[in-house]
Design an enzyme around this catalytic site. Structure first.
Site, short mmCIF file in Angstrom:
data_model
loop_
_atom_site.label_atom_id
_atom_site.label_comp_id
_atom_site.label_asym_id
_atom_site.label_seq_id
_atom_site.Cartn_x
_atom_site.Cartn_y
_atom_site.Cartn_z
CG ASP A 33 -0.32 0.38 1.49
OD1 ASP A 33 -0.94 0.03 0.46
OD2 ASP A 33 0.59 1.23 1.44
CB SER A 34 1.75 -2.70 -1.17
OG SER A 34 1.80 -1.31 -1.40
N GLY B 180 1.54 -2.13 -7.39
CA GLY B 180 0.85 -1.44 -8.49
C GLY B 180 1.15 -1.94 -9.89
CB CYS C 105 -3.63 -1.00 -0.45
SG CYS C 105 -2.74 -1.41 -1.96
CG ASN C 106 -6.55 3.69 -3.81
OD1 ASN C 106 -7.68 4.09 -3.98
ND2 ASN C 106 -5.71 4.26 -2.94
CB THR C 107 -2.92 -1.66 -5.89
OG1 THR C 107 -2.35 -0.38 -6.18
CG2 THR C 107 -2.58 -2.64 -6.98
CD GLU D 115 7.07 1.28 -0.04
OE1 GLU D 115 7.84 0.49 0.52
OE2 GLU D 115 5.99 1.65 0.47
CB CYS E 199 -1.90 5.55 -5.11
SG CYS E 199 -0.49 4.63 -4.41
CB THR E 200 -2.81 4.77 0.59
OG1 THR E 200 -2.08 3.55 0.35
CG2 THR E 200 -4.29 4.49 0.52
CG HIS E 201 2.72 4.39 -1.45
ND1 HIS E 201 1.88 3.32 -1.28
CD2 HIS E 201 3.95 3.98 -1.06
CE1 HIS E 201 2.59 2.29 -0.83
NE2 HIS E 201 3.85 2.68 -0.68
N1 DGL Z 1 -0.52 2.30 -1.67
C1 DGL Z 1 -1.10 1.37 -2.56
C2 DGL Z 1 -2.26 1.95 -3.30
O1 DGL Z 1 -3.03 2.70 -2.69
C3 DGL Z 1 -0.21 0.49 -3.36
C4 DGL Z 1 0.93 1.06 -4.05
C5 DGL Z 1 1.80 -0.03 -4.65
O2 DGL Z 1 2.21 -0.91 -3.92
O3 DGL Z 1 2.06 0.05 -5.85
O4 DGL Z 1 -2.50 1.66 -4.44
#
Ligand code: DGL
Length: 278
Positions: free
Chosen positions: A15-16, A48, A78-80, A163, A197-199
């Protein structure tokens, strides 16, 4: 890269930043026997708001790094990255690196699952600006469920809140309430909202507090974990390359102590991360 192709190794989870830990946690609950190597590109998060080219470039670097550490299977938690880099990596890069290795994302399994969850087919999606602009959810949902309607809303402040350890702070209340209002005002009878988004699961207490009653909020972790279990059962030729001694190691591109202290809270065990450079 100099890699022994017959080698077995951990499943890579990328992930990011910290968000992928919400996926890793659920994968480890469902598949505890495997070894895992988590990589967070915290030094360059968030992704993102970055361009397609940069998300692709950074994600490919991370995937190659995880391959170089013995992973044969990498999950883009990570979705992005799944929206902007997965297809190109699968179609253009993997055939050149090694066609027998795999990179999987989180969007497809999530979309497959919502068909059994939404009753009225009115689905909301929260995501990063990159994920929402890519229309990956709209496209996948239209493909699998042509009668569904999708309402998306980008939440550019949610990842920085996580973050920067502000997920439980007052600033989070303001943005979570505002963004939920912006999504639900698009359609009064959305019955299912995907946290794309996994965050975002790390903001779950606030999301539950402000989400109107009757709307189901979908976290991806359990869905991705079940999907991976199914995938490994259907692909013994990949499974055979995944080592199984129940270990988990953590890598970050930012300060290791900073990562370790926050990651320990998210995964509920002591994390000792190592810093790497991509
Ligand atoms: N957690 C990531 C996602 O699922 C990326 C979030 C990011 O870095 O902006 O999109």
């Amino acid at each position: 890269m100099d890699i022994d192709k017959n080698h077995i190794g951990p499943i890579g989870v990328f992930d990011s930043g910290f968000g992928g830990l919400s996926i890793l946690r659920e994968i480890r609950k469902t598949l505890p026997q495997y070894d895992y190597l988590f990589l967070g590109d915290n030094a360059r998060a968030p992704y993102g708001t970055r361009s397609f080219e940069i998300v692709y470039e950074f994600t490919l670097q991370a995937v190659k790094y995880l391959f170089s550490q013995g992973c044969h299977l990498v999950i883009l938690a990570c979705n992005t990255a799944s929206a902007k880099a997965l297809r190109t990596i699968q179609q253009n890069d993997l055939p050149l690196i090694d066609p027998s290795w795999r990179v999987l994302g989180v969007i497809r399994p999530t979309v497959e699952a919502i068909g059994n969850i939404s009753k009225n087919g009115h689905v909301g999606v929260f995501g990063t600006p990159g994920t929402v602009l890519s229309q990956s959810y709209d496209i996948e949902i239209a493909h699998l469920y042509p009668n569904f309607r999708v309402f998306s809303h980008a939440c550019p402040m949610w990842v920085p809140l996580v973050e920067n350890r502000e997920a439980a702070g007052d600033g989070a209340d303001f943005f979570v309430r505002k963004d939920i209002g912006a999504l639900t005002s698009q359609c009064p009878d959305i019955d299912t909202v995907i946290l794309g988004c996994t965050h975002y699961p790390l903001l779950m207490p606030k999301i539950r507090q402000y989400m109107p009653q009757g709307i189901q909020v979908i976290e991806q972790g359990p869905i991705v974990a079940e999907s991976l279990k199914d995938y490994l059962a259907r692909h013994p030729e990949i499974d055979v390359h995944c080592s199984k001694s129940g270990s988990c190691r953590y890598l970050t591109t930012d300060n290791a102590d900073k990562f370790s202290s926050l990651a320990s809270i998210f995964v509920n065990e002591t994390v000792t991360a190592s810093k790497i450079t991509l």
